[in-house]
Design an enzyme around this catalytic site. Sequence first.
Site, PDB file in Angstrom:
ATOM      1  N   CYS A  59      -7.555  -3.224   3.532  1.00  0.00           N
ATOM      2  CA  CYS A  59      -7.808  -2.085   4.413  1.00  0.00           C
ATOM      3  C   CYS A  59      -8.170  -0.829   3.632  1.00  0.00           C
ATOM      4  O   CYS A  59      -8.435   0.206   4.200  1.00  0.00           O
ATOM      5  CB  CYS A  59      -6.610  -1.815   5.312  1.00  0.00           C
ATOM      6  SG  CYS A  59      -5.263  -0.998   4.485  1.00  0.00           S
TER       7      CYS A  59
ATOM      8  N   CYS B  91      -5.054   9.391   4.569  1.00  0.00           N
ATOM      9  CA  CYS B  91      -4.553   9.344   3.187  1.00  0.00           C
ATOM     10  C   CYS B  91      -3.206  10.053   3.089  1.00  0.00           C
ATOM     11  O   CYS B  91      -2.305   9.601   2.384  1.00  0.00           O
ATOM     12  CB  CYS B  91      -5.521  10.014   2.226  1.00  0.00           C
ATOM     13  SG  CYS B  91      -7.102   9.178   2.132  1.00  0.00           S
TER      14      CYS B  91
END
Lengths: 389, 123
Positions: free
Chosen positions: B33, B103
């Site tokens: 991913c 992130c």
Amino acid sequence: MKKIYLDNGATTMVDPAVVKEMLPFFSDVYGNPSSIHQKGQEAKRYLTEAREDVAKKLNAGYDEIIFTSGGTESDNLAIKGVAYANRDKGNHIITTKIEHPAVLNTCKALEKEGFEIKYLGVDNEGFVILDDLRKAITPKTLLVSIIHGNNEIGTIQPLEKIGNICREHGVMFHTDAVQSFTKVPINAKKVPVDLISMSSHKIHGPKGVGALYVRKGTKMASIQHGGAHEFKLRAGTENVPGIMGFAKAVKLSSDSDAKRIAKLRDRLISGIEKEIHDVKLNGPRGEKRLCNNVNIAFANVEGEALGSYLDVSGICTSTGSACSSHSLEPSHVLLAIGLDKGLANGTLRMTLSRFTTEEEIDYTIGSLKKYVEKLRKISPLKRVLKDVL
Amino acid sequence: MYSKKVMEHFRNPKNAGELKKANGIGEVGNTACGDVMKVYIKVEKGIIKEAKFLTFGCCAAIAASDAVCAIVKGKTVDDAMKLTKQDVIDYLGGELPQLKIHCSILGIDALKAAIKDYKEKHA
Ligand SMILES: Cc1ncc(COP(=O)(O)O)c(C=O)c1O
């Protein structure tokens, strides 16, 4: 700091000689080539000359060159133009999984209009499997569209073999030669290809101009309606300065440059392979690879991070993961050649030009070594390449 | 596309590296991913004394992991558990491209996994 520009697959510097060529066509030779007065006819003469120059590079007739706004438009015109004009014959189009979005998304749009598209897979170097192509052709197939030189991994498809298969089955053949044009010779008299897309800004010409080669007798529809320009296939007053620049860029290109660039490409590849462990070249080697393309996966390193470190030290590259270019999926081309997702995300593309120097290549190899080591040190992944291939 | 602060943390991540004496380790993500992050913490008397990270990811992922480690140092484990993505974004100068917000979330997830690991080991 002077930049080292290794992203010539994205776009190139306009050659100063091209800029010089274009300038008079803004404020001096500014006539509309469709006007019948002298100013118009003067522009028309130059336009015809430019058309001949581009045609010559393909050993084609001048009336087989349609000027467009670039590679994207050429791809759209080729595919939709053939699809719409030949609807009565069928609704099937064959392309590949490694096309540029200009082809892929055109095909997807046609799917919504009832066309059926077959997306062929490729082998682990990115080559179309000819037997698969043969088997994919049905009585309803109108067109095969296959990219000539792949923009990501540099694979050069065997145009002649593909074209022959299309001919045998009476199917039209389009190739997106945006990356290969002027780098790989194409002789339209010998190679059975009906439509060829080209773009000026990949060959040191200006942006926003390109061409589509349309073999004489090809049944085509225009997709943009208006005046009778470009043999009625592309309406709109011609971008004369852009076209003049494009033609100049074509004339400046040479086989000897392509050979020299290929040497630099191989210096970069072998330098990286010698200096850095656990790297994989994506795409083929040698003659079957675009002379200016290097695409390498660095195990356990993320491509955008590596590209950003290089950017900080003045080296412009691009990543194989589309992450940096606004989507989070790894490149469809790298996945199509069967690359592991982690490696696909750790891929960097470096594309050279005739302005690239040996010093720049060597400096790049050194920087890559430094930053790959730095990133591997902070990477939680400790995979060995042979385990992921 | 990134702010100065993000680039600073990316270029010079002060908290990058393995922490040998860690007593809590968390790893999240997988190569399929995209990003992979590993956070190491050393907890003493309920306080995170040290935090370090290893990250496979883009600039934002590296900067966010570095920020997470910097923020939680000196915090109690319970306070660290309350860390939000906005805290991380604020620490990085207040902006992260929309596509990179995940992130910062990943960094927090790695931290929380490390705290969970610590708690399980020291229950
Ligand atoms: C293979 C390929 N096809 C098409 C295009 C689009 O060309 P243009 O930018 O001229 O529209 C590009 C360039 O991005 C390309 O590399």
